[in-house]
Scaffold this active site. Structure first.
Site, mmCIF file in Angstrom:
data_model
loop_
_atom_site.group_PDB
_atom_site.id
_atom_site.type_symbol
_atom_site.label_atom_id
_atom_site.label_comp_id
_atom_site.label_asym_id
_atom_site.label_seq_id
_atom_site.Cartn_x
_atom_site.Cartn_y
_atom_site.Cartn_z
ATOM 1 N N ARG A 53 42.279 40.547 46.704
ATOM 2 C CA ARG A 53 43.228 39.458 46.462
ATOM 3 C C ARG A 53 44.395 39.606 47.441
ATOM 4 O O ARG A 53 44.923 40.705 47.641
ATOM 5 C CB ARG A 53 43.755 39.506 45.029
ATOM 6 C CG ARG A 53 42.778 38.954 43.987
ATOM 7 C CD ARG A 53 42.523 37.455 44.137
ATOM 8 N NE ARG A 53 41.628 36.922 43.126
ATOM 9 C CZ ARG A 53 40.306 36.772 43.278
ATOM 10 N NH1 ARG A 53 39.722 37.115 44.408
ATOM 11 N NH2 ARG A 53 39.576 36.254 42.305
ATOM 12 N N GLU A 108 47.134 31.377 49.446
ATOM 13 C CA GLU A 108 46.006 30.601 49.981
ATOM 14 C C GLU A 108 46.209 29.116 49.700
ATOM 15 O O GLU A 108 46.701 28.777 48.631
ATOM 16 C CB GLU A 108 44.699 31.090 49.346
ATOM 17 C CG GLU A 108 44.406 32.521 49.731
ATOM 18 C CD GLU A 108 43.107 33.066 49.126
ATOM 19 O OE1 GLU A 108 42.359 32.290 48.496
ATOM 20 O OE2 GLU A 108 42.857 34.265 49.298
ATOM 21 N N HIS A 113 38.335 33.340 52.651
ATOM 22 C CA HIS A 113 37.929 33.763 51.296
ATOM 23 C C HIS A 113 36.434 33.471 51.045
ATOM 24 O O HIS A 113 36.087 32.672 50.157
ATOM 25 C CB HIS A 113 38.795 33.079 50.233
ATOM 26 C CG HIS A 113 38.840 33.838 48.930
ATOM 27 N ND1 HIS A 113 39.933 33.858 48.106
ATOM 28 C CD2 HIS A 113 37.904 34.610 48.305
ATOM 29 C CE1 HIS A 113 39.674 34.585 47.034
ATOM 30 N NE2 HIS A 113 38.430 35.057 47.130
#
Ligand code: DGY
Length: 327
Positions: free
Chosen positions: A239, A268, A286
């Protein structure tokens, strides 16, 4: 009456079909995250929801979704969910562990190779047509074989990452909030448990595989970068907020660490200013779990979990099983 289910973004057919067989399913038709307002509107009358890591599942969500019998996260990470709130309302919650372990560890390796051997940077040079031919001093990278691999977070994915290092004869050190892991990590790989400071100072490559929690948020900041070897690389497929991204940009600019391979970001889909201008970083959007098999299996698992919850049963991957044990 068939239960009403909402899926906050299109998921692979395999999971969708399972839900459609037993439920009245509505799917966000746009291939983009719902706005907060839209999310709250859509879940208002639903019995079950499959949501994503981009959906904030908090008190307001549970208040609005007052008929909810279960929430299935289409992700293994659960930092988007207020689990305490769900549990206090006796709403079961599930995630999708196990089915994306190898895919994510493989991607961490892809980042490690790419940044150590300057794969993306030199690919760009080839495409631009500016390569002038072989030269002894060109594009020198970093060896991988025999270097020390530091694993931060020794769960499934961290363990898979460590296991994959065997072919490269890398000493492995690891740092884990749950203490010593004697099974695969120590038994099969000979990995050594170290504290965070030793992980920083001993590793040539550090790969982050921990969940985002208050304890891990911004753990990799300017102090951590100052402790790392100036030649070391940082890989993150977990993360984004575990790294303080502006400190990382600063450390890379100043040459305090060797480089970074990132699949996840603090905010993000944005990145910290300056990150994309640096040559010694590899940046991915991602995609840790983005293989056909992993994404299909995540969809199947999320669907099976939700169907169980709608039937009043404990799902396979229940995050608050106490709801079922104290009935
Ligand atoms: C997860 O599952 O938490 C990943 O970040 C996305 O698959």
């Amino acid at each position: 009456m068939r239960p009403k289910v909402y899926i906050t973004r299109r998921i692979p057919e395999a999971g969708l079909r399972l839900l459609q067989a037993d439920c009245e399913v509505e799917v966000n038709p746009a291939d983009q995250p719902l706005s907060r307002q839209e999310l709250l509107e859509r879940v208002r009358d639903k019995d079950g929801v499959v949501g994503l890591l981009t959906d904030r599942i908090d008190r307001e969500f549970f208040e609005v979704a007052s008929r909810l019998k279960g929430y299935a996260n289409y992700a293994v990470g659960i930092d988007n969910i207020d689990l305490t709130e769900a549990t206090s309302r006796r709403i079961p919650v599930s995630n999708t562990p196990g089915v994306l372990t190898d895919a994510t560890a493989e991607l961490a390796w892809a980042l490690l190779f790419a940044v150590a051997r300057r794969v993306v940077e030199t690919d760009r040079i080839m495409r631009s047509g500016s390569w002038s031919g072989w030269g002894p001093l060109q594009f020198i990278g970093t060896d991988i074989t025999g270097k020390t691999l530091g694993i931060f977070g020794a769960g499934r994915i961290g363990t898979a990452m460590a296991l994959m290092s065997k072919g490269f004869h890398m000493p492995v050190v690891y740092c884990s909030s749950s203490g010593r892991r004697n099974d695969i990590l120590e038994g099969e790989i000979g990995a050594r448990l170290v504290n965070f400071d030793d992980l920083l100072t001993e590793s040539d490559f550090i790969s982050i595989h921990a969940p985002l929690t208050p304890a891990t948020r911004h753990l990799f900041d300017h102090r951590a970068f100052a402790r790392m070897k100036a030649t070391a690389f940082l890989i993150n497929t977990a993360r984004g907020p575990i790294i303080r991204e502006i400190d990382l940009v600063e450390a890379l600019r100043a040459g305090r660490i060797g480089g970074a391979g990132l699949d996840v970001y603090e905010n993000e889909p944005q990145m910290a200013e300056g990150l994309a201008d640096l040559a010694h970083v590899v940046l991915l959007p991602h995609i840790g779990s983005a293989t056909v098999t992993s994404r299909d299996n995540m969809a199947i698992l999320a669907a099976r979990n939700l169907l169980a919850m709608l039937a009043g049963r404990k799902p396979e991957n229940c995050l608050n099983p106490q709801i079922f044990s104290d009935i």
